[in-house]
Design a protein around this motif. Structure first.
Motif, PDB file in Angstrom:
ATOM      1  N   UNK A 132       0.823  -1.207   0.000  1.00 41.48           N
ATOM      2  CA  UNK A 132       0.000   0.000   0.000  1.00 41.48           C
ATOM      3  C   UNK A 132       0.867   1.272   0.000  1.00 41.48           C
ATOM      4  N   UNK A 133       2.084   1.180   0.530  1.00 42.48           N
ATOM      5  CA  UNK A 133       3.004   2.322   0.413  1.00 42.48           C
ATOM      6  C   UNK A 133       3.343   2.580  -1.054  1.00 42.48           C
ATOM      7  N   UNK A 134       3.533   1.510  -1.789  1.00 40.31           N
ATOM      8  CA  UNK A 134       3.819   1.627  -3.225  1.00 40.31           C
ATOM      9  C   UNK A 134       2.629   2.286  -3.946  1.00 40.31           C
ATOM     10  N   UNK A 135       1.425   1.863  -3.601  1.00 37.02           N
ATOM     11  CA  UNK A 135       0.227   2.448  -4.217  1.00 37.02           C
ATOM     12  C   UNK A 135       0.097   3.922  -3.839  1.00 37.02           C
ATOM     13  N   UNK A 136       0.399   4.231  -2.598  1.00 36.95           N
ATOM     14  CA  UNK A 136       0.342   5.622  -2.151  1.00 36.95           C
ATOM     15  C   UNK A 136       1.295   6.496  -2.955  1.00 36.95           C
ATOM     16  N   UNK A 137       2.522   6.033  -3.130  1.00 35.61           N
ATOM     17  CA  UNK A 137       3.508   6.829  -3.883  1.00 35.61           C
ATOM     18  C   UNK A 137       3.082   7.020  -5.338  1.00 35.61           C
ATOM     19  N   UNK A 140      -1.328   8.649  -4.725  1.00 33.57           N
ATOM     20  CA  UNK A 140      -1.792   9.640  -3.747  1.00 33.57           C
ATOM     21  C   UNK A 140      -0.640  10.390  -3.074  1.00 33.57           C
ATOM     22  N   UNK A 141       0.435  10.702  -3.750  1.00 25.60           N
ATOM     23  CA  UNK A 141       1.621  11.242  -3.066  1.00 25.60           C
ATOM     24  C   UNK A 141       1.396  12.584  -2.376  1.00 25.60           C
ATOM     25  N   UNK A 220     -13.007  13.180   1.367  1.00 23.16           N
ATOM     26  CA  UNK A 220     -13.124  13.316  -0.090  1.00 23.16           C
ATOM     27  C   UNK A 220     -11.880  12.805  -0.810  1.00 23.16           C
ATOM     28  N   UNK A 221     -10.706  13.028  -0.222  1.00 26.57           N
ATOM     29  CA  UNK A 221      -9.445  12.619  -0.858  1.00 26.57           C
ATOM     30  C   UNK A 221      -9.382  11.117  -1.098  1.00 26.57           C
ATOM     31  N   UNK A 222     -10.110  10.349  -0.289  1.00 33.44           N
ATOM     32  CA  UNK A 222      -9.963   8.892  -0.349  1.00 33.44           C
ATOM     33  C   UNK A 222     -11.268   8.164  -0.704  1.00 33.44           C
ATOM     34  N   UNK A 223     -12.253   8.904  -1.156  1.00 29.47           N
ATOM     35  CA  UNK A 223     -13.495   8.263  -1.585  1.00 29.47           C
ATOM     36  C   UNK A 223     -13.262   7.340  -2.772  1.00 29.47           C
ATOM     37  N   UNK A 224     -12.286   7.711  -3.594  1.00 32.48           N
ATOM     38  CA  UNK A 224     -11.986   6.903  -4.773  1.00 32.48           C
ATOM     39  C   UNK A 224     -11.558   5.486  -4.383  1.00 32.48           C
ATOM     40  N   UNK A 225     -10.854   5.335  -3.261  1.00 31.83           N
ATOM     41  CA  UNK A 225     -10.424   4.007  -2.810  1.00 31.83           C
ATOM     42  C   UNK A 225     -11.643   3.110  -2.613  1.00 31.83           C
ATOM     43  N   UNK A 226     -12.642   3.622  -1.894  1.00 29.77           N
ATOM     44  CA  UNK A 226     -13.835   2.826  -1.603  1.00 29.77           C
ATOM     45  C   UNK A 226     -14.658   2.571  -2.861  1.00 29.77           C
ATOM     46  N   UNK A 227     -14.749   3.575  -3.713  1.00 27.94           N
ATOM     47  CA  UNK A 227     -15.511   3.398  -4.955  1.00 27.94           C
ATOM     48  C   UNK A 227     -14.846   2.344  -5.832  1.00 27.94           C
TER      49      UNK A 227
END
Length: 471
Positions: A132-137, A140-141, A220-227
């Motif tokens: 998930x750190x890789x996905x964050x970078x 979502x950096x 709002x910044x992380x709604x895309x994760x759940x969607x």
């Protein structure tokens, strides 16, 4: 002779929540007395006191409940901590990244095996952290990492909880949505080598997307994760289900646009016991009575109906509004509705019945209303049509199709825009002033439901589908 056992997998509904989906499940079980059923019910939390709301049929052998948020083992077992080889690690990595692939089925097998890794161990492992750190970078950096981490961890804690719970053994699995129920059906297919069917009343991923966009529980910044997550779960269900069923063509087309294979996708409309409802005697009163069968929850937009009714009372003096159905599910919304009624001075005109036998109330209604902002193919409308009650409904789900698409019979109801209480009020008043049209719409509604939406037709199709899946 051995009786076929069917496990119905439902999220947030039967037998704990009253509503259209729950009524549909209850109808399906009662309509197949020659078969046995089990229920796997998925609920948000064990802390919420849930009581069985239905008289359970005799052929319902078992009800098993999974609580998404509560059944975690919050301790590390070092003996069972991420036992995956290099190939398996690669398969799980793609799954964590929400990539649907030829290995997704294998990923479900691996993640469901408690001997490889327990749910809590998995989500605190260095492996999960690294992925998930890789996905964050990558994606979502610029965002706050802490909230990103907890959003992503929550997603997989819920899913691992589903995957590592015991699923009842059966001859066939029937999920009543995608999401967690759909994935559980696919996992059962993998574990027991049995067919799994999927029936969607709405399109689950789209409904969850709308909920999340409006929600306050996720930033709002992380709604895309759940969607993205709920669309991923839907794709899994579409890919591996043996049959994918919708209630009407628009939703079937939408399923295919989201990945459901055309050759597995088809429509089975809802059905009601027309003969039972058609014998209800109309009660003659001096009052003009409007009503709806519904749960008092926001998605039904009860406030719109109340506002429309207020306008109606300015023209029709001797009128009442019956809100027929339970109000315990969302106490806050129920109180808001009562406050609105009080503010509009409607206390003597609006009746909350609570949970009752709808047969005792349909005979009183002159007009049936539906004000929802989202629906599938409402059984309540079919019940009203069977009772020859004219319907005014918002343009959601298949309401337009049910009421106005059968051109050889003609329009059987009135469609209004969602949230537009002024339009609904105007249509109520217009019908009140046109007694012959009231009767015409009621008669046409009965003709439509008797031709296209009979329960014996609906149950017969599912009988054949179940028999096709029983080898």
């Amino acid at each position: 002779m051995k009786r076929q056992v069917i496990c119905i997998i439902a999220e947030g509904s039967y037998p704990y929540v009253v509503g259209g989906v729950s009524s549909w499940i209850n109808q399906l079980i009662n309509g197949h007395p020659e078969k046995d059923f089990k229920i796997l019910s998925i609920l948000p939390s064990e802390k919420e006191e849930m009581k069985v709301k239905y008289k359970l049929p005799r052929n319902l052998l078992e009800v098993r409940t999974i609580y998404l948020a509560d059944v975690y083992e919050h301790k590390i077992d070092k003996k069972i901590f991420m036992k995956y080889d290099e190939i398996e690690t690669d398969i799980i990595s793609r799954f964590i990244n929400m990539e649907l692939s030829s290995d997704t089925k294998k990923a479900l097998e691996l993640l469901s095996d408690k001997e490889r890794s327990r749910a809590f161990n998995f989500t605190i492992s260095y492996f999960f952290w690294e992925k998930i750190c890789h996905k964050y970078r990558d994606e979502y950096p610029e965002k706050e990492f802490n909230n990103f981490y907890w959003s992503y961890k929550s997603v997989f804690m819920f899913l691992m909880n589903i995957l590592q719970n015991k699923i009842p053994e059966a001859d066939l699995y029937h999920s009543v949505s995608t999401g967690y129920a759909g994935v559980a059906g696919v996992l059962a297919k993998i574990k027991y080598n049995k067919p799994c069917y999927l029936t969607e009343h709405g399109v689950y991923a789209r409904e969850r997307e709308e909920d999340i966009i409006k929600s306050h529980w996720v930033r709002d910044d992380f709604k895309k994760i759940w969607i993205d997550y709920f669309y991923f779960l839907s794709k899994i269900a579409y890919k591996y289900s043996d049959k994918i069923i919708s209630l009407f063509k628009y939703n079937s087309d939408l399923q295919m646009s989201l990945g459901a294979p055309k050759d597995k996708t088809f429509v089975v409309s809802n059905g009601v016991d027309v003969d039972r409802f058609s014998i209800i005697k109309r009660e003659k009163t001096e009052k003009f009575i409007i009503g709806s069968i519904l749960r008092i929850v926001p998605i039904k937009d009860v406030k719109m109906m109340i506002k429309a009714f207020k306008i109606v009372t300015n023209t029709i003096k001797n009128t009442e509004l019956y809100l027929i159905g339970p109000y315990e599910e969302d106490p806050n919304y129920y109180e808001e509705c009562k406050e609105l009624i009080d503010d509009l001075n409607l206390n003597s005109n609006v009746i909350f019945t609570g949970k009752v036998n709808v047969m005792d109330y349909l005979g009183r209604l002159d007009i049936f209303l539906l004000s929802s902002i989202s629906e599938g193919q409402p059984l309540s409308i079919l019940e009203a049509m069977s009772s020859k009650i004219p319907v005014i409904a918002t343009d959601v789900g298949d309401c337009r199709g049910m009421l106005n698409s059968h051109t050889e019979i003609g329009h059987a109801g009135i469609i209004v825009p969602p949230t537009s209480y002024t339009v609904m009020a105007a249509e109520i008043i217009a019908l009140y002033n046109n007694e012959s049209r009231l009767k015409l719409l009621g008669d046409r509604g009965y003709e439509i439901v008797n031709k296209y939406y009979r329960s014996d037709k609906f149950l017969g199709i599912y009988t054949k589908l179940y028999e096709d899946g029983w080898s």
